[in-house]
Design a protein around this motif. Structure first.
Motif, PDB file in Angstrom:
ATOM      1  N   PHE A 108       0.842  -1.199   0.000  1.00  0.00           N
ATOM      2  CA  PHE A 108       0.000   0.000   0.000  1.00  0.00           C
ATOM      3  C   PHE A 108       0.876   1.247   0.000  1.00  0.00           C
ATOM      4  CE2 PHE A 108      -1.944   3.218   2.961  1.00  0.00           C
ATOM      5  CZ  PHE A 108      -2.838   3.754   2.060  1.00  0.00           C
ATOM      6  N   ASN A 109       0.642   2.140  -0.966  1.00  0.00           N
ATOM      7  CA  ASN A 109       1.345   3.418  -1.033  1.00  0.00           C
ATOM      8  C   ASN A 109       0.445   4.457  -0.362  1.00  0.00           C
ATOM      9  OD1 ASN A 109       2.594   5.828  -1.620  1.00  0.00           O
ATOM     10  ND2 ASN A 109       2.901   5.370  -3.787  1.00  0.00           N
ATOM     11  N   SER A 110       0.899   4.962   0.793  1.00  0.00           N
ATOM     12  CA  SER A 110       0.065   5.865   1.591  1.00  0.00           C
ATOM     13  C   SER A 110       0.093   7.325   1.117  1.00  0.00           C
ATOM     14  CB  SER A 110       0.478   5.789   3.060  1.00  0.00           C
ATOM     15  OG  SER A 110       1.790   6.288   3.234  1.00  0.00           O
ATOM     16  N   LYS A 111       0.827   7.610   0.051  1.00  0.00           N
ATOM     17  CA  LYS A 111       0.918   8.991  -0.441  1.00  0.00           C
ATOM     18  C   LYS A 111      -0.483   9.517  -0.799  1.00  0.00           C
ATOM     19  CE  LYS A 111       3.175  11.922  -3.841  1.00  0.00           C
ATOM     20  NZ  LYS A 111       4.081  11.961  -4.988  1.00  0.00           N
ATOM     21  N   GLY A 112      -0.833  10.659  -0.182  1.00  0.00           N
ATOM     22  CA  GLY A 112      -2.131  11.273  -0.467  1.00  0.00           C
ATOM     23  C   GLY A 112      -3.271  10.751   0.388  1.00  0.00           C
ATOM     24  N   TRP A 113      -3.020   9.805   1.256  1.00  0.00           N
ATOM     25  CA  TRP A 113      -4.053   9.235   2.126  1.00  0.00           C
ATOM     26  C   TRP A 113      -3.807   9.708   3.553  1.00  0.00           C
ATOM     27  CZ3 TRP A 113      -7.997   6.590  -0.035  1.00  0.00           C
ATOM     28  CH2 TRP A 113      -7.814   6.121  -1.326  1.00  0.00           C
ATOM     29  N   GLU A 131     -14.874 -16.298  -3.573  1.00  0.00           N
ATOM     30  CA  GLU A 131     -14.093 -15.093  -3.308  1.00  0.00           C
ATOM     31  C   GLU A 131     -13.855 -14.948  -1.812  1.00  0.00           C
ATOM     32  OE1 GLU A 131     -16.135 -11.762  -5.050  1.00  0.00           O
ATOM     33  OE2 GLU A 131     -15.609 -12.380  -7.073  1.00  0.00           O
ATOM     34  N   LYS A 132     -12.588 -14.727  -1.454  1.00  0.00           N
ATOM     35  CA  LYS A 132     -12.225 -14.481  -0.054  1.00  0.00           C
ATOM     36  C   LYS A 132     -11.235 -13.329  -0.015  1.00  0.00           C
ATOM     37  CE  LYS A 132     -13.112 -18.799   2.293  1.00  0.00           C
ATOM     38  NZ  LYS A 132     -12.537 -19.788   3.203  1.00  0.00           N
ATOM     39  N   SER A 133     -11.393 -12.459   0.997  1.00  0.00           N
ATOM     40  CA  SER A 133     -10.586 -11.247   1.082  1.00  0.00           C
ATOM     41  C   SER A 133      -9.674 -11.244   2.299  1.00  0.00           C
ATOM     42  CB  SER A 133     -11.494 -10.016   1.159  1.00  0.00           C
ATOM     43  OG  SER A 133     -12.283  -9.930   0.006  1.00  0.00           O
ATOM     44  N   ALA A 134      -8.593 -10.476   2.167  1.00  0.00           N
ATOM     45  CA  ALA A 134      -7.689 -10.161   3.272  1.00  0.00           C
ATOM     46  C   ALA A 134      -7.628  -8.642   3.337  1.00  0.00           C
ATOM     47  CB  ALA A 134      -6.319 -10.754   3.031  1.00  0.00           C
ATOM     48  N   THR A 135      -7.488  -8.095   4.551  1.00  0.00           N
ATOM     49  CA  THR A 135      -7.537  -6.639   4.735  1.00  0.00           C
ATOM     50  C   THR A 135      -6.318  -6.129   5.501  1.00  0.00           C
ATOM     51  OG1 THR A 135      -9.954  -6.727   4.775  1.00  0.00           O
ATOM     52  CG2 THR A 135      -8.938  -4.743   5.654  1.00  0.00           C
ATOM     53  N   LEU A 136      -5.777  -5.042   4.988  1.00  0.00           N
ATOM     54  CA  LEU A 136      -4.665  -4.341   5.605  1.00  0.00           C
ATOM     55  C   LEU A 136      -5.194  -3.027   6.172  1.00  0.00           C
ATOM     56  CD1 LEU A 136      -1.500  -4.002   5.902  1.00  0.00           C
ATOM     57  CD2 LEU A 136      -1.594  -2.844   3.706  1.00  0.00           C
ATOM     58  N   LYS A 137      -4.938  -2.770   7.462  1.00  0.00           N
ATOM     59  CA  LYS A 137      -5.366  -1.521   8.097  1.00  0.00           C
ATOM     60  C   LYS A 137      -4.129  -0.672   8.367  1.00  0.00           C
ATOM     61  CE  LYS A 137      -7.333   0.588  12.141  1.00  0.00           C
ATOM     62  NZ  LYS A 137      -7.404   0.505  13.576  1.00  0.00           N
ATOM     63  N   VAL A 138      -4.215   0.609   8.045  1.00  0.00           N
ATOM     64  CA  VAL A 138      -3.098   1.531   8.262  1.00  0.00           C
ATOM     65  C   VAL A 138      -3.677   2.868   8.731  1.00  0.00           C
ATOM     66  CG1 VAL A 138      -1.144   2.704   7.189  1.00  0.00           C
ATOM     67  CG2 VAL A 138      -1.812   0.464   6.382  1.00  0.00           C
ATOM     68  N   ASN A 139      -3.039   3.470   9.731  1.00  0.00           N
ATOM     69  CA  ASN A 139      -3.384   4.817  10.153  1.00  0.00           C
ATOM     70  C   ASN A 139      -2.336   5.739   9.572  1.00  0.00           C
ATOM     71  OD1 ASN A 139      -4.755   6.912  11.525  1.00  0.00           O
ATOM     72  ND2 ASN A 139      -3.248   6.811  13.152  1.00  0.00           N
ATOM     73  N   VAL A 140      -2.748   6.632   8.670  1.00  0.00           N
ATOM     74  CA  VAL A 140      -1.803   7.510   7.970  1.00  0.00           C
ATOM     75  C   VAL A 140      -1.866   8.909   8.580  1.00  0.00           C
ATOM     76  CG1 VAL A 140      -1.063   8.408   5.730  1.00  0.00           C
ATOM     77  CG2 VAL A 140      -2.206   6.183   5.851  1.00  0.00           C
ATOM     78  N   VAL A 141      -0.666   9.427   8.964  1.00  0.00           N
ATOM     79  CA  VAL A 141      -0.552  10.787   9.513  1.00  0.00           C
ATOM     80  C   VAL A 141       0.434  11.578   8.666  1.00  0.00           C
ATOM     81  CG1 VAL A 141      -1.123  10.104  11.869  1.00  0.00           C
ATOM     82  CG2 VAL A 141       1.259  10.101  11.147  1.00  0.00           C
ATOM     83  N   GLN A 142       0.456  12.922   8.834  1.00  0.00           N
ATOM     84  CA  GLN A 142       1.374  13.754   8.047  1.00  0.00           C
ATOM     85  C   GLN A 142       2.792  13.641   8.514  1.00  0.00           C
ATOM     86  OE1 GLN A 142      -0.251  17.718   8.054  1.00  0.00           O
ATOM     87  NE2 GLN A 142      -1.252  17.321   6.107  1.00  0.00           N
TER      88      GLN A 142
END
Length: 142
Positions: A108-113, A131-142
């Motif tokens: 995941f490229n967090s640029k702009g998020w 269909e089965k999914s996997a999820t990545l959670k990220v908290n993006v700060v400046q």
């Protein structure tokens, strides 16, 4: 031309008979399919959710989700569907024999998020659940 009551009764009886015969064929097909249900592929994630914590905008977050074929026939990855264009995805193997493991690599490229981001990737397979999914959670700060 008028139809007599006897002819109408014969026609109705014929239609009902055809309907019963057709239903009988459908039940036989279902029984055959049920007999074959002992052979299946199944994708099972070892981990289907990962919290990467907090990152600064512009950082790249990479995580590998491990999965395996818990079925008894080969599992085939037909498609890999990311929820966002900001997420690059790949798998280490597209066909898994029963019991084999592979990895779904998510970048995941967090640029702009900013803020909490949930990026999912769906694997479309020949498995019992298509269909089965996997999820990545990220908290993006400046």
């Amino acid at each position: 031309m008028f139809l007599t009551m006897k002819k109408i009764t014969s026609i109705v009886f014929g239609i009902i008979s055809i309907a019963f015969v057709s239903c009988g064929n459908k039940q036989q097909v279902s029984a055959e399919q049920m007999a074959d249900s002992t052979h299946f592929a199944e994708l099972t994630y070892i981990e289907d959710f990962y919290d990467a914590g907090t990152v600064h905008s512009g950082e790249i977050v990479k995580h590998s989700f491990e999965f395996k074929n818990t079925g008894n026939i080969p599992l085939v990855i037909k498609d890999i569907i990311p929820s966002c264009g900001c997420t690059k995805v790949d798998v280490t193997q597209k066909t898994l024999k029963p019991g084999e493991k592979a990895k779904l690599i998510v970048e995941f490229n967090s640029k702009g998020w900013f803020g909490s981001q949930y990026k999912s990737v769906t694997l479309r397979t020949n498995g019992v659940i298509r269909e089965k999914s996997a999820t990545l959670k990220v908290n993006v700060v400046q």
